[in-house]
Scaffold this active site. Sequence first.
Site, short mmCIF file in Angstrom:
data_model
loop_
_atom_site.label_atom_id
_atom_site.label_comp_id
_atom_site.label_asym_id
_atom_site.label_seq_id
_atom_site.Cartn_x
_atom_site.Cartn_y
_atom_site.Cartn_z
N LYS A 38 0.88 -1.24 0.15
CA LYS A 38 0.01 0.03 0.14
C LYS A 38 0.95 1.43 -0.01
CE LYS A 38 -0.39 -0.22 5.05
NZ LYS A 38 -1.12 -0.79 6.11
N ARG A 136 -10.87 -0.30 14.80
CA ARG A 136 -10.64 0.36 13.77
C ARG A 136 -11.80 -0.26 12.75
NH1 ARG A 136 -4.62 1.24 11.47
NH2 ARG A 136 -5.46 -0.45 10.03
N TYR A 270 14.95 30.19 8.03
CA TYR A 270 13.94 30.76 8.93
C TYR A 270 13.73 31.01 10.35
CZ TYR A 270 12.09 30.43 3.92
OH TYR A 270 11.79 30.52 2.60
N MET A 318 10.78 24.28 2.53
CA MET A 318 9.93 23.58 1.85
C MET A 318 10.79 22.55 0.78
SD MET A 318 6.96 24.59 -1.19
CE MET A 318 5.78 25.46 0.15
C1 LIG Z 1 -0.46 -2.03 6.72
C2 LIG Z 1 -1.24 -3.02 7.26
C3 LIG Z 1 -0.44 -4.20 7.31
C4 LIG Z 1 1.18 -4.35 7.37
O1 LIG Z 1 1.53 -3.99 8.73
P1 LIG Z 1 3.20 -3.94 8.92
O2 LIG Z 1 3.38 -3.68 10.42
O3 LIG Z 1 3.74 -2.65 7.84
O4 LIG Z 1 3.61 -5.05 8.57
C5 LIG Z 1 -1.31 -5.36 7.61
N1 LIG Z 1 -2.32 -5.35 7.72
C6 LIG Z 1 -3.08 -4.24 7.50
C7 LIG Z 1 -4.67 -4.50 7.69
C8 LIG Z 1 -2.61 -3.23 7.18
O5 LIG Z 1 -3.23 -2.03 7.14
#
Ligand SMILES: *Cc1c(COP(=O)(O)O)cnc(C)c1O
Length: 392
Positions: A38, A136, A270, A318
Amino acid sequence: MNETAMRARAAIDLAAVRSNVRALRRRAPGAELMAVVKSDGYGHGAVRCGRAARAAGASWLGTALPEEAFALRAAGDTGRLMCWLWTPGGPWHQAIEQDIDVSVSGLWALREVTVAAQACARPARVQLKVDTGLGRNGCQPADWPELIAAARAAEVAGELTVTGVWSHFACADEPGHPSIPLQLTAFRQALADAAVVGLRPEVRHIANTPALLTLPEAHFDLVRSGIGVYGVSPSPEIGIPEDFGLRPAMTLEASLASVKRVPGGHGVSYGHHYTTPGDTTLALVPLGYADGIPRHASGSGPVLVAGKWRTVAGRIAMDQFVVDLGGDGARPGDPAVLFGPGDRGEPTAEDWARATGTIGYEIVTRIGTRVPRVFLDSEVHDEGVGGQGGRA
Ligand SMILES: *Cc1c(COP(=O)(O)O)cnc(C)c1O
């Protein structure tokens, strides 16, 4: 594009990705491995890292968004692929046509996927998610009987196949946390309930990288690893990547844009939060918060320049920040290494996480699209450039 002339680059070692996948598989020998790609492979490039992970034996790829899964299919991936973050009206139809496993946490999603499957005239592959305590996504245990009964009815009607039952940990990165056994118990109960209504999922899974590394009883049929694939540690409590035979895949480096002598008492960047303590040399690193360098690392981020660790001097802007070389020499074009595997003396993503009060995940994932990804293969040869201005 000439790599050596680049302002900055994130070099991705695909050999490290492959060896990490092999190391992760060795730690979960009874389970299949899903490489989580992802958010463009945690900033490393989803297509190239997904391919490398497949080559090393990851039988599944996983994404959060359906669009991320479609991008993998468009790039030619044909293996088992799952995505889990859906909102009402999502592209269920496309997911079914592209043989993507979709996650369902509630009745609204089950209804939408069933309607789409009827329109496609083929069954959807559905993985039911139970909330075992993360709070969640996922179906609450109280609503689970209704969801599994409805899913089983749709399965019998030929509208879908329940290919998986799964969940996600809240605190697996804190070994010994009391929520871990509670979540495992809740997960086993949810699996038993699913079996009672006649569901026979191919894969049952709950483990992320920290659970893969530290909790064999959580491996079930499939383990999902994201951060481990990229060779970054999930948390200091879990340990350093080397403890598990993992190697960071990303090296973030830039070419110095300026090096100059300045007198003592000179304000830097800055707000003048840094003032040179005496005659010194300032070097300008052409990376800033627009590239994903956390502004919170102002005054604390470590950078390897001219053979030594330096600290970001003053505010990160930036597009650029300054390091004080303390009188050491360097030339424009010399490398500044923000983080990498650490074996050339450079800081790691974990060092940046510590300096910034965050986690290694955020450090690597937030590196922006303005930084080209350059794919290297320490076992073969350079493979080309991705990201803005390059080929993916
Ligand atoms: C991102 C994610 C993972 C991977 O988690 P890691 O700690 O990076 O291995 C696994 N399952 C779900 C549902 C996730 O959102």
